[in-house]
Design a protein around this motif. Structure first.
Motif, PDB file in Angstrom:
ATOM      1  N   LEU A  47       0.826  -1.212   0.000  1.00  0.00           N
ATOM      2  CA  LEU A  47       0.000   0.000   0.000  1.00  0.00           C
ATOM      3  C   LEU A  47       0.859   1.261   0.000  1.00  0.00           C
ATOM      4  O   LEU A  47       0.561   2.214  -0.717  1.00  0.00           O
ATOM      5  CB  LEU A  47      -0.939   0.014   1.215  1.00  0.00           C
ATOM      6  CG  LEU A  47      -2.197  -0.828   1.120  1.00  0.00           C
ATOM      7  CD1 LEU A  47      -2.933  -0.834   2.446  1.00  0.00           C
ATOM      8  CD2 LEU A  47      -3.104  -0.328   0.026  1.00  0.00           C
ATOM      9  N   ALA A  48       1.918   1.260   0.797  1.00  0.00           N
ATOM     10  CA  ALA A  48       2.780   2.443   0.890  1.00  0.00           C
ATOM     11  C   ALA A  48       3.431   2.774  -0.449  1.00  0.00           C
ATOM     12  O   ALA A  48       3.562   3.946  -0.805  1.00  0.00           O
ATOM     13  CB  ALA A  48       3.845   2.236   1.965  1.00  0.00           C
ATOM     14  N   GLU A  49       3.816   1.735  -1.209  1.00  0.00           N
ATOM     15  CA  GLU A  49       4.440   1.967  -2.511  1.00  0.00           C
ATOM     16  C   GLU A  49       3.436   2.576  -3.492  1.00  0.00           C
ATOM     17  O   GLU A  49       3.764   3.525  -4.213  1.00  0.00           O
ATOM     18  CB  GLU A  49       4.984   0.659  -3.078  1.00  0.00           C
ATOM     19  CG  GLU A  49       6.167   0.095  -2.296  1.00  0.00           C
ATOM     20  CD  GLU A  49       6.546  -1.299  -2.764  1.00  0.00           C
ATOM     21  OE1 GLU A  49       7.677  -1.439  -3.254  1.00  0.00           O
ATOM     22  OE2 GLU A  49       5.700  -2.221  -2.635  1.00  0.00           O
ATOM     23  N   VAL A  50       2.226   2.048  -3.511  1.00  0.00           N
ATOM     24  CA  VAL A  50       1.186   2.592  -4.383  1.00  0.00           C
ATOM     25  C   VAL A  50       0.874   4.019  -3.954  1.00  0.00           C
ATOM     26  O   VAL A  50       0.731   4.915  -4.791  1.00  0.00           O
ATOM     27  CB  VAL A  50      -0.083   1.712  -4.361  1.00  0.00           C
ATOM     28  CG1 VAL A  50      -1.215   2.352  -5.146  1.00  0.00           C
ATOM     29  CG2 VAL A  50       0.230   0.315  -4.881  1.00  0.00           C
ATOM     30  N   SER A  51       0.809   4.233  -2.663  1.00  0.00           N
ATOM     31  CA  SER A  51       0.537   5.552  -2.119  1.00  0.00           C
ATOM     32  C   SER A  51       1.568   6.572  -2.604  1.00  0.00           C
ATOM     33  O   SER A  51       1.203   7.650  -3.078  1.00  0.00           O
ATOM     34  CB  SER A  51       0.545   5.489  -0.586  1.00  0.00           C
ATOM     35  OG  SER A  51       0.500   6.774  -0.036  1.00  0.00           O
ATOM     36  N   ASN A  52       2.839   6.231  -2.482  1.00  0.00           N
ATOM     37  CA  ASN A  52       3.901   7.140  -2.915  1.00  0.00           C
ATOM     38  C   ASN A  52       3.827   7.433  -4.402  1.00  0.00           C
ATOM     39  O   ASN A  52       3.988   8.577  -4.827  1.00  0.00           O
ATOM     40  CB  ASN A  52       5.279   6.567  -2.566  1.00  0.00           C
ATOM     41  CG  ASN A  52       5.557   6.611  -1.080  1.00  0.00           C
ATOM     42  OD1 ASN A  52       5.007   7.436  -0.353  1.00  0.00           O
ATOM     43  ND2 ASN A  52       6.408   5.703  -0.618  1.00  0.00           N
ATOM     44  N   ARG A  53       3.583   6.415  -5.200  1.00  0.00           N
ATOM     45  CA  ARG A  53       3.546   6.580  -6.654  1.00  0.00           C
ATOM     46  C   ARG A  53       2.301   7.325  -7.134  1.00  0.00           C
ATOM     47  O   ARG A  53       2.361   8.062  -8.114  1.00  0.00           O
ATOM     48  CB  ARG A  53       3.625   5.223  -7.345  1.00  0.00           C
ATOM     49  CG  ARG A  53       4.954   4.522  -7.134  1.00  0.00           C
ATOM     50  CD  ARG A  53       4.967   3.194  -7.831  1.00  0.00           C
ATOM     51  NE  ARG A  53       6.140   2.407  -7.469  1.00  0.00           N
ATOM     52  CZ  ARG A  53       6.414   1.227  -7.978  1.00  0.00           C
ATOM     53  NH1 ARG A  53       5.612   0.674  -8.884  1.00  0.00           N
ATOM     54  NH2 ARG A  53       7.496   0.569  -7.602  1.00  0.00           N
ATOM     55  N   GLY A  92       0.305   9.318  -5.133  1.00  0.00           N
ATOM     56  CA  GLY A  92       0.013  10.559  -4.417  1.00  0.00           C
ATOM     57  C   GLY A  92      -1.293  10.480  -3.632  1.00  0.00           C
ATOM     58  O   GLY A  92      -1.970  11.482  -3.436  1.00  0.00           O
ATOM     59  N   LEU A  93      -1.640   9.280  -3.195  1.00  0.00           N
ATOM     60  CA  LEU A  93      -2.834   9.045  -2.378  1.00  0.00           C
ATOM     61  C   LEU A  93      -2.374   8.426  -1.068  1.00  0.00           C
ATOM     62  O   LEU A  93      -1.337   7.776  -1.011  1.00  0.00           O
ATOM     63  CB  LEU A  93      -3.794   8.086  -3.094  1.00  0.00           C
ATOM     64  CG  LEU A  93      -4.300   8.517  -4.471  1.00  0.00           C
ATOM     65  CD1 LEU A  93      -4.953   7.335  -5.184  1.00  0.00           C
ATOM     66  CD2 LEU A  93      -5.268   9.678  -4.346  1.00  0.00           C
ATOM     67  N   THR A  94      -3.156   8.594  -0.011  1.00  0.00           N
ATOM     68  CA  THR A  94      -2.749   8.005   1.267  1.00  0.00           C
ATOM     69  C   THR A  94      -2.992   6.496   1.254  1.00  0.00           C
ATOM     70  O   THR A  94      -3.909   6.014   0.564  1.00  0.00           O
ATOM     71  CB  THR A  94      -3.531   8.620   2.453  1.00  0.00           C
ATOM     72  OG1 THR A  94      -4.902   8.223   2.347  1.00  0.00           O
ATOM     73  CG2 THR A  94      -3.399  10.142   2.484  1.00  0.00           C
TER      74      THR A  94
END
Length: 161
Positions: A29-35, A37-39
């Motif tokens: 989730l954190a990787e998708v979040s960073n890429r 721009g969503l929490t």
């Protein structure tokens, strides 16, 4: 029905697909979040079908998953239609309005494609679909077709697993 109960009954079509895409890319989730721009919390809500993402959010996720925006937008539309079907009168007015806009756009698009009307099950007036002795309305036929599309997408998604 409380808001939490309503959220629990939302259609899972899009959430399931988003989770599959993330898993297929072996992303956290954190990787998708960073890429994207969503929490991570918002992405989790999308995947658990507790919130339906905006088209903008889907566009960001499509870039992360390297797929066409159109795929996720079409699945989002099916999710909205299916959620309104599931919730009936309890569906939020905004979701009902969106479902109506989706259906109107489909009707317009279908009628623009001469001879290729996806909702026209039978061009002859001699055949009428009947359930429990009552002829189906055009709206009921469209709802049935949307439901069948949802089932087909869910089956395809299960085949991917």
């Amino acid at each position: 029905m409380s808001n939490m109960e309503k959220r629990k009954t939302m259609s899972t079509i899009l959430g399931t697909r988003l989770k599959q895409l993330r898993s297929s890319k072996d992303l956290k989730l954190a990787e998708v979040s960073n890429r994207a721009g969503l929490t991570p919390q918002v992405i989790s809500l999308y995947e658990r079908a507790l919130r339906i993402p905006s088209v903008e959010a889907l566009s960001k996720l499509a870039r992360v998953y390297e797929i066409e925006d159109k795929e996720l937008i079409q699945i989002r539309e099916l999710t909205v239609v299916d959620t309104v079907r599931l919730l009936g009168d309890e569906a939020p007015p905004s979701m009902k309005n969106e479902r109506n806009m989706i259906m109107h756009a489909r009707d317009t698009s279908a009628s623009d494609q001469q001879g290729n009307n996806e909702y026209n099950l039978d061009d002859s007036d001699s055949h009428q679909w009947v359930v429990d002795g009552t002829p189906l309305s055009d709206e009921e036929l469209k709802d049935a077709q949307d439901y069948i599309r949802s089932i087909r997408i869910m089956r395809k998604l299960r085949e991917v697993d």
